[in-house]
Design a protein around this motif. Structure first.
Motif, PDB file in Angstrom:
ATOM      1  N   ASP A  65     -18.723  14.409  -2.641  1.00  0.00           N
ATOM      2  CA  ASP A  65     -18.274  13.069  -2.243  1.00  0.00           C
ATOM      3  C   ASP A  65     -17.077  13.066  -1.288  1.00  0.00           C
ATOM      4  OD1 ASP A  65     -16.620  14.059  -4.123  1.00  0.00           O
ATOM      5  OD2 ASP A  65     -16.897  12.438  -5.575  1.00  0.00           O
ATOM      6  N   SER A  66     -16.582  14.267  -0.887  1.00  0.00           N
ATOM      7  CA  SER A  66     -15.502  14.257   0.097  1.00  0.00           C
ATOM      8  C   SER A  66     -16.077  13.864   1.458  1.00  0.00           C
ATOM      9  CB  SER A  66     -14.842  15.631   0.181  1.00  0.00           C
ATOM     10  OG  SER A  66     -15.730  16.538   0.802  1.00  0.00           O
ATOM     11  N   ALA A  67     -15.180  13.439   2.350  1.00  0.00           N
ATOM     12  CA  ALA A  67     -15.639  13.035   3.685  1.00  0.00           C
ATOM     13  C   ALA A  67     -16.311  14.208   4.397  1.00  0.00           C
ATOM     14  CB  ALA A  67     -14.454  12.520   4.501  1.00  0.00           C
ATOM     15  N   GLU A  68     -15.704  15.387   4.246  1.00  0.00           N
ATOM     16  CA  GLU A  68     -16.270  16.587   4.887  1.00  0.00           C
ATOM     17  C   GLU A  68     -17.665  16.894   4.346  1.00  0.00           C
ATOM     18  OE1 GLU A  68     -13.002  18.939   3.746  1.00  0.00           O
ATOM     19  OE2 GLU A  68     -12.623  19.683   5.774  1.00  0.00           O
ATOM     20  N   PHE A 120     -21.079  16.970   6.326  1.00  0.00           N
ATOM     21  CA  PHE A 120     -21.883  18.196   6.279  1.00  0.00           C
ATOM     22  C   PHE A 120     -23.323  17.880   5.885  1.00  0.00           C
ATOM     23  CE2 PHE A 120     -23.626  21.722   3.759  1.00  0.00           C
ATOM     24  CZ  PHE A 120     -23.499  22.774   4.644  1.00  0.00           C
ATOM     25  N   GLN A 121     -23.458  17.091   4.823  1.00  0.00           N
ATOM     26  CA  GLN A 121     -24.806  16.765   4.343  1.00  0.00           C
ATOM     27  C   GLN A 121     -25.579  15.945   5.386  1.00  0.00           C
ATOM     28  OE1 GLN A 121     -26.144  18.125   1.471  1.00  0.00           O
ATOM     29  NE2 GLN A 121     -28.028  17.368   2.401  1.00  0.00           N
ATOM     30  N   ALA A 122     -24.844  15.087   6.099  1.00  0.00           N
ATOM     31  CA  ALA A 122     -25.505  14.282   7.132  1.00  0.00           C
ATOM     32  C   ALA A 122     -26.055  15.178   8.239  1.00  0.00           C
ATOM     33  CB  ALA A 122     -24.524  13.265   7.713  1.00  0.00           C
ATOM     34  N   MET A 159     -18.061  24.265   5.763  1.00  0.00           N
ATOM     35  CA  MET A 159     -19.186  24.253   4.821  1.00  0.00           C
ATOM     36  C   MET A 159     -18.637  24.269   3.406  1.00  0.00           C
ATOM     37  SD  MET A 159     -20.580  28.166   5.371  1.00  0.00           S
ATOM     38  CE  MET A 159     -20.471  28.164   7.166  1.00  0.00           C
ATOM     39  N   PRO A 160     -19.365  23.668   2.478  1.00  0.00           N
ATOM     40  CA  PRO A 160     -18.908  23.708   1.085  1.00  0.00           C
ATOM     41  C   PRO A 160     -18.901  25.154   0.580  1.00  0.00           C
ATOM     42  CG  PRO A 160     -20.746  22.153   1.353  1.00  0.00           C
ATOM     43  CD  PRO A 160     -20.638  22.919   2.623  1.00  0.00           C
TER      44      PRO A 160
END
Ligand SMILES: [Fe+2]
Ligand SMILES: [Fe+2]
Lengths: 337, 255
Positions: free
Chosen positions: A21-24, A28-30, A44-45
Motif C-alpha cells: 500500500d505504499s506509494a512506491e 510498481f504494481q501499476a 522494487m519491493p
C-alpha cells in the motif's frame, strides 16, 4: 528451467509477504500491470527482489547440477555423432548457468554467495537431477522429457516482469527446444532399433515420466495435506514472475507428450491415463507427492552424490582459482609499474 | 614424385591422427562438471568438441579410402587396443588440473604446426582438414598456454603442481616428432607431414611459454615411445572400456 522445487515451502519466513500500500509499491504494481519490464536500477519491493534471486539462482544451480547426470554418458556415448551432440548440450547447460548467475547478480547478490548456498545445501536445485542416468536411453529421456518440461515452464517466463530474467529466458528457451528435439530424435532411433533398444527406451521412459510431471511443482489450487503447496504462488502471479499455474503447465505437457510417446511405441506408465473428449485433455493418475517431498528434502537416489561431486570439484579447483587470482594481481601490479 | 600412392597408407595415416584427437577429447570430456570453474568446464568441453569433429573427419575419410564398409564409428569404437595409434601423451590421465593443462599445452604446441603443415598436403581432404583444424588448435594453444602461465606464475602451490606435471609428461613429447616408415612414404609423396621438422617450432613455443610461466624446461632425457605402434600405457585399456562400452555391449545397432 527446472522450476519444480522453486516454490517456497510453507513456513519459510525469509521472503516477506509485502504490504502493497505504499506509494512506491502501488506505482510498481501499476507498471507490472501495464506489462512494463522492471530493470535492475528500478525500485522494487524487497519480496520481489528476494523471490527473483531465489528463483533465478535455483534455476542456475539446476543447470549446473544437471550437467552431472548427462555428463555421466559423454565418455560412453554409442557414436561420435551422439557424443558430439551430448557434449554441445552439456556445454549449453553450463552456459545457461552462467547467464542465469549474471541475471541474479543484477539483483545485488554475488555469484560466489549463490554458489556457497548451493554447496552448503541451503539453496535448492531441481529435484529432477537427483534421479540417475542408468542407460543411454536416459539421455534421450532427459532431452525429450526434462528439456521438454523445462520449455513449458520457461516459455511464459520469457514474458516475466523482470527484464534481465526475461531476456535470459528467451535465449535459453531457443537452446532448450533444440535439446528437446535432439532428445526425441535419440528416442526415435531407439524405437526403430532392436528389441534391446526398445526395452531400454521403455525402461527409461518408465523411470522419467513421473519425475518429469513433478517438475511442474505442487498443485496450485487443491493445496495438499502434506504442506508442500506454495504460499507465494499467488504473489508471484501478481508480480508476473510466474504467469501460468503449475497445473495448467503440467496438463499442457501431458497433452503434448502422450502422442509423442505413442508415436515411439511407448506405453505410458499410468493406468489412469485416458483421453477425455469432453475436456479435450488427457486425464492422468495421481502424482506420488510423497516421493516428490522425499526427493525435495534430500532422499532422492542421487541427492548426496550430486552435491558431493559439486563440493569436491569446487574444493579440488580451489588452488586453481587462487592461482588465477594471484596471477591477475601480479599482472595488474606489473602493468601499473 | 609420382609414386603410386597406396590408399591404405593414407587411411592408416588418417586413423593415426584421428586417434590422437579422439583419445585427447576423451580425457578432456572426463572434466565434465568437474573443472575448477564453470567457465573452464565449458572451455574444456569446447576443445573436446573440436577434437571429436577432427576425429570424425579423419575416420570417415579413412573408411572411404579402405572401401571395406567401415564408418567413423566402426573405426572409433570397435578396434583392438593394439590398433589405436595415438601418441602416449594424449592418453595420460587427469591427475590434477595441472596435468590436463600440461598435456594439452605440450600437444597443442605440436598440433598447431602439424595441422598448418598438413594444410599443404597434396591430398585435398587432408589439406582441407589441416586448414580447419589449425584454426581450432590455434585457439586451443592460446587457452592452454594462458593456463600454463597463470598456474606457473600464480601461487607457490600452483607453480609446484604445474612444474611437476610438465616434468612428468615431458617424457611423452619425444614420440611426437618421430617419423616412422608410414610417415616417410607419405612425406615422399607430398601427403604427410615431416614430424621431425616440426620440432623447432615446438621448441620455440614451449621455451617461450615456459619462460613466461617461470617454469623450468626439463632436460631432454629418455623418451617413451610405442603409441604409434599400438603399444600403450596401462591406462589405455580402461579408457577404451569406457569409450567402447556401448558398441561392445550392443554390437551392430543404429543409435
Ligand atoms: Fe538449460
Ligand atoms: Fe537443455
Amino acid at each position: 528451467m527446472y522450476t519444480q522445487g522453486l516454490d517456497i515451502p510453507k513456513g519459510d519466513k525469509s521472503i516477506p509477504v509485502e504490504k502493497a500500500d505504499s506509494a512506491e509499491a502501488l506505482r510498481f504494481q501499476a507498471r507490472i500491470d501495464a506489462d512494463e519490464k522492471i530493470e535492475p536500477k528500478d525500485w522494487m519491493p524487497e519480496g520481489y527482489r528476494k523471490t527473483l534471486i531465489r528463483q533465478i539462482s535455483q534455476h542456475a544451480h539446476s543447470e549446473v547440477i544437471g550437467m552431472q547426470p548427462e555428463g555421466n554418458w559423454i565418455t560412453r556415448a554409442p557414436t561420435l555423432r551422439r557424443k558430439a551432440i551430448l557434449m554441445a548440450k552439456v556445454q549449453d547447460e553450463g552456459g545457461h548457468g552462467l547467464y542465469l548467475y549474471s541475471a541474479a547478480e543484477t539483483l545485488g547478490v554475488s555469484r560466489d554467495e549463490l554458489v556457497e548456498q548451493l554447496l552448503d545445501g541451503s539453496a535448492k536445485y531441481s529435484s529432477i537431477f537427483n534421479y540417475p542416468t542408468l542407460t543411454w536411453a536416459d539421455i534421450g529421456a532427459i532431452g525429450w522429457l526434462v528439456d521438454g518440461a523445462a520449455i513449458m515452464n520457461q516459455i511464459p517466463l520469457c514474458r516475466c516482469s523482470y527484464g534481465p530474467y526475461a531476456r535470459a529466458m528467451i535465449r535459453i528457451c531457443k537452446e532448450e527446444s533444440f535439446h528437446q528435439r535432439q532428445g526425441y530424435e535419440l528416442m526415435l532411433a531407439l524405437s526403430r532399433g532392436s528389441a534391446e533398444q526398445k526395452a531400454m527406451m521403455q525402461d527409461a521412459f518408465d523411470r522419467w515420466w513421473w519425475p518429469a510431471l513433478m517438475m511442474f511443482g505442487p498443485h496450485d489450487t487443491k493445496g495438499d495435506a502434506e504442506g508442500i503447496k506454495s504460499q507465494h504462488s499467488e504473489q508471484s502471479m501478481k508480480w508476473r514472475i510466474k504467469r501460468v499455474s503449475n497445473d495448467e503447465l503440467r496438463q499442457k505437457f501431458v497433452d503434448v507428450t502422450v502422442p509423442q510417446a505413442e508415436y515411439l511405441g511407448l506405453k505410458v506408465p499410468d493406468p489412469h491415463l485416458k483421453w477425455n473428449a469432453e475436456t479435450g485433455h488427457y486425464d492422468f493418475g495421481p502424482i506420488d507427492w510423497n516421493e516428490f517431498k522425499n526427493v525435495l528434502i534430500g532422499n532422492g537416489p542421487c541427492n548426496k552424490k550430486r552435491l558431493k561431486m559439486r563440493r569436491e570439484a569446487h574444493e579440488r579447483g580451489a588452488w586453481v582459482r587462487e592461482a588465477a587470482m594471484a596471477y591477475a594481481a601480479k599482472k595488474a601490479k606489473r602493468n601499473a609499474a | 614424385m609420382s609414386a603410386v600412392i597406396d590408399k591404405a597408407d593414407i587411411a592408416s595415416y588418417a586413423i593415426r591422427w584421428g586417434d590422437d584427437a579422439l583419445i585427447l577429447s576423451h580425457r578432456l570430456a572426463e572434466w565434465c562438471a568437474d573443472a575448477p570453474e564453470l567457465e573452464e568446464d565449458m572451455a574444456l568441453m569446447n576443445l573436446a568438441l573440436d577434437l571429436v569433429g577432427q576425429a570424425r573427419t579423419l575416420y570417415t575419410y579413412a573408411g572411404e579410402l579402405e572401401g571395406r564398409g567401415r564408418d567413423e564409428d566402426a573405426i572409433a569404437f570397435t578396434r583392438e587396443e593394439r590398433d589405436y595409434k595415438n601418441a602416449l601423451l594424449v592418453e595420460q590421465p587427469n591427475e590434477d588440473f595441472a596435468y590436463a593443462v600440461a598435456r594439452q599445452f605440450l600437444y597443442d604446441a605440436f598440433s598447431l604446426p602439424f595441422y598448418q603443415a598438413l594444410a599443404s598436403s597434396k591430398d585435398a581432404t587432408l589439406a582441407a582438414l589441416g586448414e580447419k583444424a589449425a584454426k581450432e588448435v590455434r585457439y586451443h594453444l592460446k587457452h592452454s598456454a594462458d593456463w600454463l602461465i597463470r598456474l606457473g606464475d600464480g601461487t607457490d602451490e600452483s607453480h609446484r603442481r604445474m612444474q611437476a606435471a610438465i616434468d612428468e609428461l615431458w617424457t611423452y613429447t619425444g614420440e611426437l616428432f618421430v617419423n616412422d616408415d608410414l610417415d616417410r612414404r607419405l612425406i615422399a609423396a607430398g601427403i604427410g607431414v615431416d614430424l621431425a621438422a616440426l620440432k623447432s617450432a615446438w621448441n620455440d613455443t614451449v621455451s617461450t611459454v615456459l619462460k613466461e610461466a617461470t617454469l623450468q624446461r626439463p632436460a631432454d632425457g629418455w623418451m617413451a615411445t610405442g603409441g604409434r605402434e599400438g603399444r600403450h600405457s596401462e591406462y589405455m585399456g580402461y579408457l577404451l572400456a569406457e569409450l567402447q562400452y556401448m558398441q561392445r555391449a550392443y554390437p551392430n545397432m543404429k543409435w
